[in-house]
Design an enzyme around this catalytic site. Structure first.
Site, PDB file in Angstrom:
ATOM      1  N   GLU A  85       0.830  -1.210   0.000  1.00 48.65           N
ATOM      2  CA  GLU A  85       0.000   0.000   0.000  1.00 48.65           C
ATOM      3  C   GLU A  85       0.862   1.257   0.000  1.00 48.65           C
ATOM      4  O   GLU A  85       0.617   2.193  -0.770  1.00 48.65           O
ATOM      5  CB  GLU A  85      -0.936   0.004   1.213  1.00 48.65           C
ATOM      6  CG  GLU A  85      -1.673   1.305   1.441  1.00 48.65           C
ATOM      7  CD  GLU A  85      -2.640   1.706   0.344  1.00 48.65           C
ATOM      8  OE1 GLU A  85      -3.006   2.901   0.293  1.00 48.65           O
ATOM      9  OE2 GLU A  85      -3.040   0.852  -0.467  1.00 48.65           O
TER      10      GLU A  85
ATOM     11  N   HIS B  81     -12.288   5.224  -8.849  1.00 49.92           N
ATOM     12  CA  HIS B  81     -10.868   5.454  -8.586  1.00 49.92           C
ATOM     13  C   HIS B  81     -10.026   4.810  -9.688  1.00 49.92           C
ATOM     14  O   HIS B  81      -9.135   5.435 -10.263  1.00 49.92           O
ATOM     15  CB  HIS B  81     -10.515   4.893  -7.209  1.00 49.92           C
ATOM     16  CG  HIS B  81      -9.067   4.943  -6.861  1.00 49.92           C
ATOM     17  ND1 HIS B  81      -8.369   6.116  -6.700  1.00 49.92           N
ATOM     18  CD2 HIS B  81      -8.174   3.945  -6.622  1.00 49.92           C
ATOM     19  CE1 HIS B  81      -7.116   5.848  -6.383  1.00 49.92           C
ATOM     20  NE2 HIS B  81      -6.976   4.532  -6.340  1.00 49.92           N
TER      21      HIS B  81
END
Length: 159
Positions: free
Chosen positions: A59, A123
Site C-alpha cells: 500500500e 478510482h
C-alpha cells in the site's frame, strides 16, 4: 539537449509512471492491501516509514510511487505550458493532471472512510483516464509524430 527532447522524456516518464501506478493499484486490490496502512493518509499507520508487513509495504509503495509520478506530471505540465505551442499537448497534460488529482482524492477517501465498490471502480477508472491522457501526450512528442509533422518520410521508414 533541446526543449523537444525534454518534453519527450518527461511525457514518456509520465506515461510509464501512470502505467506503473495502474499496475501497483491492481496489486493493492488483488492482495487486499488497501488497509495495509490503516485509516491514515498520507502516513502509514501514523508513521512516515511503514511497518514491515507485506500489506503495508504494498500500500505504501503505491502511495509513494503515485507521489513521485505526481511530481513528474507537474514538471511535465510546467514544461508543456511554458515551451510547447501545441494545444493538444496542453489539453492532454491538463486532463492527465485533473484525473490524477481526482483519483488521488478518491484513493485518500477510500483509505480514510470505508467505501463501496462503485467508489473504488471510479478510482480505477479515473486512473485509466490519467494513463490514457499521458499516453496521448507521449505520442504527441514521439519521434514518429515529429517526423510526420515535418513531412520526413525517410525518417519514418527507418523505424
Amino acid at each position: 539537449m533541446n526543449i523537444n527532447g525534454w518534453l519527450r522524456r518527461f511525457s514518456y516518464a509520465s506515461a510509464i509512471g501512470m502505467f506503473l501506478i495502474l499496475l501497483m493499484g491492481t496489486l493493492v486490490t488483488k492482495t487486499d492491501s488497501g488497509r495495509g496502512c490503516g485509516t491514515d493518509w498520507p502516513l502509514c499507520n501514523g508513521k512516515f516509514i511503514p511497518a514491515y508487513t507485506i500489506q503495508s509495504l504494498i500500500e505504501y509503495s503505491h502511495r509513494f510511487v503515485t507521489g513521485i509520478v505526481g511530481l513528474i506530471l507537474l514538471a511535465t505540465m510546467i514544461l508543456v505550458f511554458m515551451y510547447s505551442r501545441r494545444k493538444d499537448a496542453k489539453w492532454y497534460i491538463s486532463g492527465a493532471m485533473f484525473f490524477t488529482v481526482l483519483q488521488a482524492i478518491l484513493g485518500a477517501m477510500a483509505v480514510i472512510w470505508p467505501t463501496s465498490a462503485p467508489v473504488l471502480a471510479l478510482h480505477f477508472g479515473f486512473s485509466l483516464l490519467s494513463f490514457a491522457f499521458t499516453l496521448l501526450l507521449a505520442l504527441v512528442f514521439s519521434e514518429k509524430a515529429e517526423a510526420l509533422r515535418k513531412g520526413d518520410g525517410a525518417r519514418l521508414s527507418r523505424g
